[in-house]
Design a protein around this motif. Structure first.
Motif, short mmCIF file in Angstrom:
data_model
loop_
_atom_site.label_atom_id
_atom_site.label_comp_id
_atom_site.label_asym_id
_atom_site.label_seq_id
_atom_site.Cartn_x
_atom_site.Cartn_y
_atom_site.Cartn_z
N ASP A 178 111.72 90.07 110.60
CA ASP A 178 110.39 90.34 110.04
C ASP A 178 109.43 90.96 111.05
OD1 ASP A 178 111.09 89.32 107.50
OD2 ASP A 178 110.93 87.29 108.31
N ASN A 179 109.87 91.16 112.26
CA ASN A 179 109.03 91.87 113.24
C ASN A 179 109.23 93.37 113.09
OD1 ASN A 179 109.82 89.25 115.43
ND2 ASN A 179 107.73 89.75 114.84
N PHE A 180 108.21 94.11 113.48
CA PHE A 180 108.33 95.56 113.46
C PHE A 180 107.49 96.16 114.58
CE2 PHE A 180 105.68 93.94 109.95
CZ PHE A 180 104.41 94.32 110.38
N ALA A 181 107.79 97.40 114.90
CA ALA A 181 107.03 98.11 115.94
C ALA A 181 105.66 98.51 115.39
CB ALA A 181 107.82 99.33 116.38
N PHE B 197 106.95 120.33 110.89
CA PHE B 197 106.12 119.89 112.01
C PHE B 197 107.04 119.46 113.16
CE2 PHE B 197 102.44 118.97 109.11
CZ PHE B 197 101.51 119.71 109.80
N LYS B 198 107.97 118.60 112.80
CA LYS B 198 108.89 118.14 113.86
C LYS B 198 110.15 117.52 113.28
CE LYS B 198 106.77 113.62 114.56
NZ LYS B 198 106.13 112.70 115.46
N VAL B 199 111.17 117.53 114.11
CA VAL B 199 112.42 116.82 113.82
C VAL B 199 112.83 116.11 115.09
CG1 VAL B 199 114.77 116.98 112.95
CG2 VAL B 199 113.15 118.78 112.38
N LYS B 200 112.95 114.80 115.02
CA LYS B 200 113.42 114.08 116.22
C LYS B 200 114.29 112.91 115.82
CE LYS B 200 109.49 111.01 117.17
NZ LYS B 200 109.74 109.74 117.79
N ALA B 201 115.18 112.56 116.71
CA ALA B 201 116.04 111.39 116.48
C ALA B 201 115.47 110.23 117.28
CB ALA B 201 117.46 111.69 116.92
N ASN B 202 115.56 109.04 116.71
CA ASN B 202 115.14 107.83 117.41
C ASN B 202 116.32 106.88 117.54
OD1 ASN B 202 112.51 108.79 117.25
ND2 ASN B 202 112.08 107.65 115.38
N LEU B 203 116.48 106.34 118.71
CA LEU B 203 117.49 105.29 118.92
C LEU B 203 116.74 104.03 119.31
CD1 LEU B 203 120.76 105.60 121.04
CD2 LEU B 203 119.40 103.53 121.00
N THR B 204 116.91 102.99 118.50
CA THR B 204 116.27 101.71 118.79
C THR B 204 117.36 100.71 119.14
OG1 THR B 204 114.82 102.27 116.95
CG2 THR B 204 114.51 100.11 117.94
N THR B 205 117.11 99.95 120.18
CA THR B 205 118.08 98.93 120.58
C THR B 205 117.58 97.54 120.15
OG1 THR B 205 117.00 98.66 122.71
CG2 THR B 205 118.79 100.26 122.60
N GLN B 206 118.40 96.56 120.37
CA GLN B 206 117.99 95.19 120.10
C GLN B 206 116.82 94.81 121.01
OE1 GLN B 206 121.30 92.56 120.67
NE2 GLN B 206 122.46 93.43 118.98
N MET B 207 116.10 93.78 120.60
CA MET B 207 115.01 93.29 121.42
C MET B 207 115.05 91.76 121.39
SD MET B 207 110.98 93.83 120.97
CE MET B 207 109.84 93.10 122.13
N ASN B 208 115.06 91.19 122.58
CA ASN B 208 115.13 89.74 122.69
C ASN B 208 113.94 89.11 121.96
OD1 ASN B 208 116.18 87.31 123.51
ND2 ASN B 208 115.14 87.34 125.50
N ASN B 209 114.19 88.07 121.21
CA ASN B 209 113.17 87.29 120.49
C ASN B 209 112.64 87.98 119.22
OD1 ASN B 209 113.28 85.28 122.45
ND2 ASN B 209 111.75 86.31 123.71
N ALA B 210 113.12 89.16 118.90
CA ALA B 210 112.67 89.79 117.65
C ALA B 210 113.35 89.10 116.48
CB ALA B 210 113.04 91.27 117.66
#
Lengths: 204, 186
Positions: A127-130, A111-124
């Protein structure tokens, strides 16, 4: 063997040393070169889809564990994107060739192939997640997340009530294979400056 | 070379601002950079960049669109642009930094130039421009010796124009994505 064999009879299967170490290094290098292109994405889900998850009772309107934030994508193969946004086929093809050969797979349809780049997030916090989500909601499929680098920001797998079933810590050359109807999400890296994964969705 | 620091809001009309935002947030192919100031900076605060023009001659996609900002800025200060040394965009994210000190002061180029700095979106992470002028890389002022001349808060459509000899820097954003288009012109 069918792509389902990667599950090894489970719903969620973690495979360390998924690629040869040479190929894992090559994939890491290819995604790390300065010229590797990334597209900005303002969130995991667009507003309409996010609302549908609320409307269908998949997630509560207010869930303070969810801290969605922008991320960066690279599209190797994704029919929902325009042709000019897709590139880097060598990397994904090498990975697919290796998987097919090493795991004796047949009839692999993407179906698909993609790369994800996630950076830091202030106050995360750890135990938080998207936004929890299912990659393709209307087709039976197998998901595979390949961790390109040693990082933090666990992958969360949920049951249908958004209770956490499993947390997987990113580790270079680790893959998690899962039934595509399992809600999942990514945490934010807190210690490392980027979390790099390649996400495959296969037709079943 | 200009002496004042100029700030203009809505340097381009709202339709053009949205066009720039569409390019930046939907079309640009970003490159990850381990530090937004310079690669070997000790702070190692990552971000993303894209180059519209390099070395005054290598022109990449969307340079023409960005020139609309530069030309509007030049017109405002009645400056006749001869060339663009470089044009870049930077995108920074609110990192969970323990050390919230200001980024490393720098100059964009070591030749005479004017900086046209355009804010793509409303954000935090003020730009700080110092009175101190660049006198060579062997005479980098210490942080304690820098005297703040102007502080500018990012706002969509705002542009700040200043003599590129001024040491300058910015704070990291805490709450929003911070995105700028930065041209160095002569």
């Amino acid at each position: 063997m069918k792509i389902e064999s990667l599950l090894d009879g489970k719903e969620i299967n973690i495979i360390d040393n998924f690629l040869s170490s040479n190929l894992a290094d090559k994939v890491y290098e290819q995604l790390s070169v300065k010229s590797f292109p990334w597209y900005f994405d303002e969130g995991t889900l667009n507003k309409k889809i996010k609302q549908s998850y609320v409307d269908e009772g998949i997630r509560a309107k207010d869930d303070d564990r969810i801290l969605d934030y922008c991320m960066f994508n690279h599209y190797f193969y994704d029919t929902s994107q325009t042709q000019e946004k897709m590139s880097g086929f060598d990397t994904s093809n090498h990975m697919l060739d290796y998987m097919i050969k090493t795991y004796n797979l047949e009839d692999v349809i993407l179906f698909k192939v993609k790369a994800n780049l996630t950076t830091q997030m202030n106050n995360a916090t750890k135990d938080n997640f998207a936004e929890p989500h299912i990659d393709i909601r209307d087709s039976e499929h197998i998901g595979l997340i390949y961790y390109v680098n040693d990082s933090d920001g666990d992958t969360f797998m949920f049951n249908n009530n958004l209770e956490i079933r499993k947390r997987i810590t990113p580790k270079k050359n680790r893959a998690v294979v899962f039934k595509g109807n399992i809600l999942h999400s990514a945490g934010h890296p807190l210690k490392t400056n980027r979390r790099l994964v390649i996400n495959f969705d296969f037709k079943v | 070379m200009i002496k004042d620091i100029y700030i203009f809001d809505d340097i381009i009309d709202s339709k053009a601002q949205k066009h720039i935002q569409d390019i930046i947030f939907n079309q640009v192919r970003w490159q990850f950079i381990p530090d937004v100031t310079k690669p070997d900076n000790k702070q190692q605060r990552p971000g993303f960049n894209y180059r519209f023009i390099t070395n005054a001659e290598n022109i990449y996609e969307w340079h023409t669109d960005m020139c609309r900002i530069v030309d509007a800025a030049c017109k405002k200060i009645n400056f006749q642009r001869k060339d663009c040394l470089q044009g870049r965009s930077f995108l920074q994210l609110p990192l969970n930094l323990k050390d919230r000190s200001i980024d490393a002061p720098h100059v964009d180029a070591d030749v005479d130039h004017i900086v046209v700095l355009y804010y793509v979106n409303d954000s935090d992470g003020d730009t700080v421009i110092y009175e101190n002028l660049f006198e060579g890389y062997d005479k980098v002022p210490l942080m304690k010796d820098l005297k703040e001349k102007k502080r500018v808060t990012p706002k969509a459509g705002r542009v700040v124009i200043f003599n590129g000899k001024h040491w300058h820097t910015s704070y990291q954003p805490k709450d929003n994505v911070r995105c700028v288009v930065n041209y160095n012109i002569i």
